[in-house]
Design a protein around this motif. Sequence first.
Motif, mmCIF file in Angstrom:
data_model
loop_
_atom_site.group_PDB
_atom_site.id
_atom_site.type_symbol
_atom_site.label_atom_id
_atom_site.label_comp_id
_atom_site.label_asym_id
_atom_site.label_seq_id
_atom_site.Cartn_x
_atom_site.Cartn_y
_atom_site.Cartn_z
ATOM 1 N N ARG A 72 -13.937 15.095 -47.613
ATOM 2 C CA ARG A 72 -15.022 14.717 -46.710
ATOM 3 C C ARG A 72 -16.285 14.406 -47.508
ATOM 4 N N GLU A 73 -17.041 13.391 -47.075
ATOM 5 C CA GLU A 73 -18.287 13.036 -47.745
ATOM 6 C C GLU A 73 -19.406 12.860 -46.722
ATOM 7 N N GLY A 74 -20.612 13.115 -47.176
ATOM 8 C CA GLY A 74 -21.768 12.963 -46.306
ATOM 9 C C GLY A 74 -22.176 11.512 -46.180
ATOM 10 N N VAL A 75 -22.662 11.147 -45.006
ATOM 11 C CA VAL A 75 -23.070 9.779 -44.730
ATOM 12 C C VAL A 75 -24.579 9.692 -44.507
ATOM 13 N N SER A 76 -25.085 10.456 -43.556
ATOM 14 C CA SER A 76 -26.495 10.351 -43.209
ATOM 15 C C SER A 76 -26.910 11.550 -42.377
ATOM 16 N N CYS A 77 -28.213 11.834 -42.342
ATOM 17 C CA CYS A 77 -28.718 12.893 -41.467
ATOM 18 C C CYS A 77 -30.125 12.546 -40.994
ATOM 19 N N ILE A 78 -30.523 13.202 -39.913
ATOM 20 C CA ILE A 78 -31.820 12.953 -39.300
ATOM 21 C C ILE A 78 -32.430 14.282 -38.899
ATOM 22 N N SER A 79 -33.728 14.400 -39.070
ATOM 23 C CA SER A 79 -34.416 15.651 -38.770
ATOM 24 C C SER A 79 -34.596 15.821 -37.261
ATOM 25 N N HIS A 80 -35.135 16.955 -36.877
ATOM 26 C CA HIS A 80 -35.202 17.351 -35.475
ATOM 27 C C HIS A 80 -35.924 16.331 -34.593
ATOM 28 N N SER A 81 -37.038 15.840 -35.078
ATOM 29 C CA SER A 81 -37.867 14.966 -34.250
ATOM 30 C C SER A 81 -37.940 13.552 -34.795
ATOM 31 N N ASP A 82 -36.908 13.173 -35.549
ATOM 32 C CA ASP A 82 -36.774 11.781 -36.001
ATOM 33 C C ASP A 82 -37.805 11.395 -37.059
ATOM 34 N N GLU A 83 -38.461 12.390 -37.681
ATOM 35 C CA GLU A 83 -39.494 12.035 -38.653
ATOM 36 C C GLU A 83 -38.929 11.796 -40.049
ATOM 37 N N ALA A 84 -37.680 12.206 -40.280
ATOM 38 C CA ALA A 84 -37.083 12.025 -41.605
ATOM 39 C C ALA A 84 -35.601 11.697 -41.474
ATOM 40 N N THR A 85 -35.144 10.810 -42.346
ATOM 41 C CA THR A 85 -33.726 10.469 -42.406
ATOM 42 C C THR A 85 -33.285 10.445 -43.872
ATOM 43 N N TYR A 86 -31.982 10.529 -44.056
ATOM 44 C CA TYR A 86 -31.420 10.489 -45.408
ATOM 45 C C TYR A 86 -30.093 9.765 -45.336
ATOM 46 N N TYR A 87 -29.797 8.934 -46.333
ATOM 47 C CA TYR A 87 -28.554 8.176 -46.369
ATOM 48 C C TYR A 87 -27.872 8.321 -47.719
ATOM 49 N N ALA A 88 -26.561 8.389 -47.700
ATOM 50 C CA ALA A 88 -25.802 8.309 -48.935
ATOM 51 C C ALA A 88 -25.945 6.903 -49.500
ATOM 52 N N ASP A 89 -25.885 6.779 -50.813
ATOM 53 C CA ASP A 89 -26.062 5.474 -51.456
ATOM 54 C C ASP A 89 -25.039 4.452 -50.956
ATOM 55 N N SER A 90 -23.854 4.925 -50.635
ATOM 56 C CA SER A 90 -22.772 4.011 -50.242
ATOM 57 C C SER A 90 -23.036 3.311 -48.909
ATOM 58 N N VAL A 91 -23.948 3.845 -48.092
ATOM 59 C CA VAL A 91 -24.193 3.243 -46.778
ATOM 60 C C VAL A 91 -25.629 2.778 -46.609
ATOM 61 N N LYS A 92 -26.454 3.020 -47.602
ATOM 62 C CA LYS A 92 -27.861 2.664 -47.497
ATOM 63 C C LYS A 92 -28.016 1.157 -47.275
ATOM 64 N N GLY A 93 -28.834 0.797 -46.301
ATOM 65 C CA GLY A 93 -29.049 -0.619 -45.990
ATOM 66 C C GLY A 93 -28.056 -1.180 -44.988
#
Length: 129
Positions: free
Chosen positions: A45-66
């Motif tokens: 299993r690999e991580g893809v993306s996550c989002i904070s509680h109130s949508d103020e921050a997001t994070y993406y794995a390099d493989s899916v960025k963009g």
Amino acid sequence: QLQLVESGGGLVPPGGSLKLSCIASGAVMNYHAVGWFRQAPGKEREGVSCISHSDEATYYADSVKGRFTISRDNARNRVYLQMSDLKPEDTGIYYCAADRFFVSLKEAIRGKPVNLDAWGQGTLVNVSS
């Protein structure tokens, strides 16, 4: 107790788009950060993306960025993953997961061994012509 259900998976040709949904019940979703993970056949299993509680921050794995965009609608207890320009290597079972702490979810997306608060059962995405 927070429960998560994914939907929106299916068969899509390379270059196509798909939007996954993660629907929460049993608890208030905006108390939790939410992320997406995936597992391809025969792979870990690999991580893809996550989002904070109130949508103020997001994070993406390099493989899916963009190509992928994560968003949430707390009023509807939903988190979405819009996937575009899909590739065969994006094939796999996609899971959403939640945790009270965004930093924990981000570490899990990066591959650290973190126990998250809740997981869904997954939805299958198959990118194939």
